[in-house]
Design an enzyme around this catalytic site. Structure first.
Site, short mmCIF file in Angstrom:
data_model
loop_
_atom_site.label_atom_id
_atom_site.label_comp_id
_atom_site.label_asym_id
_atom_site.label_seq_id
_atom_site.Cartn_x
_atom_site.Cartn_y
_atom_site.Cartn_z
N SER A 189 7.59 42.86 2.31
CA SER A 189 8.03 43.75 1.26
C SER A 189 9.25 43.24 0.47
CB SER A 189 8.36 45.12 1.85
OG SER A 189 9.45 45.02 2.75
N LYS B 292 18.39 44.08 -1.50
CA LYS B 292 17.10 44.77 -1.64
C LYS B 292 17.35 46.24 -1.97
CE LYS B 292 12.89 45.27 1.24
NZ LYS B 292 12.21 44.80 2.47
N SER C 118 8.83 41.20 6.72
CA SER C 118 9.16 41.33 5.29
C SER C 118 10.22 40.40 4.74
CB SER C 118 9.58 42.76 4.99
OG SER C 118 8.43 43.53 4.79
N1 GLN Z 1 3.80 44.01 6.12
C1 GLN Z 1 4.36 44.84 7.12
C2 GLN Z 1 4.10 46.29 6.79
O1 GLN Z 1 3.49 46.53 5.83
C3 GLN Z 1 5.80 44.55 7.32
C4 GLN Z 1 6.70 45.22 6.39
C5 GLN Z 1 8.15 45.00 6.69
O2 GLN Z 1 8.52 44.09 7.42
N2 GLN Z 1 8.98 45.84 6.09
O3 GLN Z 1 4.50 47.17 7.47
#
Ligand code: GLN
Length: 501
Positions: free
Chosen positions: A171, A96, A195
């Protein structure tokens, strides 16, 4: 680029990358090791595949073509010289955009880091390289991992390989899409509130978020340091187990990583789960959950029963506070972590400024996207002197209650089974409000708040869109998660991933 002669060996490799091949990594490794295939042919085959379909799916923000082929060539020489090969020899994978790699452009998908080049290898990258994996590229994500669609990326949008008009989740959307589109067999993502698991669910692949402190965060660009964990996305539970064997374990550069011994996670595959206690938390099966998704979880429950598992209804009473608690704590930590991006030390710097303050203000105003700014503002607010007790401190207390819920329930049962997300992948064109998006995290964020491990694997399809189910377990007991997931995967089968030619 190195030219590669196409031989029948090449066909062999195509067989290996076939979605139906459950022992994907093991077979690919055997072929590299057994001299049936050169690592350079393997890497090249994957790179060609990426080139063919990347226009449609856009999983990557950058590729390491030349470097990857060079590394593969060196690996082939190593083998020729009879040197010992690593556990992931020749296995192509992706990381990532927030995991550091020396000499590689890495942006966390933010304009503020648009020209940033990694100055060292994250511990996970170092471990992958030591085991001779070939890193092919860097995947797209929501800016600084804030989001659940990958749409907040500064670079471009990524499509869901199952339906190109839909989001891959986020994400780690690029990571999930890269595996689902079969551009790579393994991708590393990060999971602060879901994410890894939510995009895995949306894209029909397996995603594991380890226990907080199981995998080093050294070299992971911080979002919320007390919640972040690096996790693995792959096509099979077995591939996740193999990758975890490489990336888990103590690290002198990250004091939060446990020194607990790392078991061989592959030992937990294909085991009997008779008598295993699976908890179903009643708070996760409430109004608002798509009934089709409920059916998919029920289907997994029945499969587990048939395998001899014992299903028990349990209660995690503070579940309803998880979203508000997370959206106080995560932005608070983010606002502090992101203070370092000031136009002086990293990446982007605004052009027209008059003094130091205007340099900061302009750089940050121009460099951060809307969602990141929103989180910084929320975070700064909840940490400010007048509101600290009412918000941040209160949220910390509720986090403890949520953690205690898990401790109580996991004294009673071995794992907890829940949905991953309340819906299937939404349309790229859907305009959801921030609050609507935050509510989508309801089933995943508690695992981060409690620090427990959680895995998402495919439970089935709704109108040809994948839906995952989630197991959460005791801290440092990823083994049991792998055991139950492997048993369920064997019982209900894996999805045939879409072909994007
Ligand atoms: N959807 C969650 C957020 O927006 C989780 C994001 C993540 O796990 N990086 O914070």
């Amino acid at each position: 680029m190195l030219s590669v002669v196409v031989t029948e060996v090449y066909d062999d490799f195509i067989l290996v990358i076939d979605a139906g091949d459950i022992n994907h990594i093991k077979n690919a490794f055997r072929k590299v090791k057994g001299d049936k295939i050169r690592a350079v042919d393997g890497a090249n085959e994957y790179l060609c595949e990426i080139e063919k379909i990347e226009d449609k799916v856009k999983s990557f923000v950058s590729l390491r073509k030349e470097l990857a082929l060079e590394e593969a060539k060196k690996l082939d020489e190593k083998r020729k010289n009879g040197e010992k090969l690593g556990k992931l020899a020749g296995i192509p994978l992706a990381i990532k955009d927030n995991i550091l790699m020396e000499g590689q452009k890495l942006t966390s998908c933010s304009k503020i880091l648009e020209n940033y080049v990694g100055i060292y290898d994250a511990t996970v990258v170092k471990k992958l390289k030591e085991e001779d994996a070939i890193i092919l590229g860097v995947t797209n994500m929501d800016e600084f991992a804030m989001g659940s669609t990958t749409k907040t990326s500064y670079h471009h949008k990524t499509a869901n390989p199952w339906d190109l008009d839909r989001v891959p989740g986020g994400s780690s959307g690029g990571a999930a899409a890269s595996v689902a589109a079969q551009e790579v067999p393994i991708s590393l993502g990060s999971d602060t509130g879901g994410s890894v698991r939510q995009p895995a669910s949306f894209c029909g692949v397996v995603g594991l978020k380890p226990t907080y402190g199981r995998v080093s965060r050294y070299g992971l660009m911080a979002f919320a340091s007390s919640l972040d964990q690096i996790g693995t996305l792959a096509k099979t539970v077995e591939d996740v187990a193999i990758c975890m064997n490489v990336i888990a374990g103590a690290d002198d550069y990250d004091a939060t990583v446990s020194k607990n011994e790392v078991p061989d996670y592959t030992e937990f595959l294909n085991k009997d789960i008779k008598g295993l206690k699976v908890g179903l938390p009643k708070e996760y099966f409430i109004e608002g959950l798509n009934p089709e998704i409920k059916k998919i979880v029920d289907n997994s429950v029945n499969a587990l029963k048939e395998l001899g598992a014992e299903i028990v209804e349990v209660s995690l009473p503070h579940t309803k506070y998880a979203v508000p608690t997370y959206y106080v704590l995560a932005p608070a930590e983010a606002s502090s972590n992101l203070a370092r991006f000031d136009g002086i030390r990293y990446g982007y710097r605004a052009k027209d400024y008059t003094d130091l303050e205007s340099l900061y203000v302009k750089t940050r105003s121009e460099g951060f996207g809307a969602e990141v700014k929103r989180r910084i503002m929320i975070g700064t607010y909840v940490l400010s002197a007048g509101f600290y007790d009412a918000y941040f401190k209160k949220a910390q207390k509720v986090r403890t209650l949520i953690k205690q819920d898990f401790e109580n329930v996991l004294n009673e049962v071995d794992v907890i089974l829940t949905p991953v997300a309340p819906s299937v992948a939404f349309k790229l064109s859907d305009t959801k409000t921030p609050i609507e998006l935050y509510l989508e995290d309801i089933f995943t964020i508690s695992a981060n708040l409690a620090g427990v491990p959680a895995i998402s694997l495919s439970g089935g399809l709704i109108d040809n869109l994948p839906v995952g189910v989630q197991f959460m377990g005791r801290p440092f007991d990823e083994g049991t998660l792998i055991k139950v997931s492997s048993a369920l995967e064997n019982k209900i089968g894996r999805l045939n991933l879409p072909k994007l030619d």
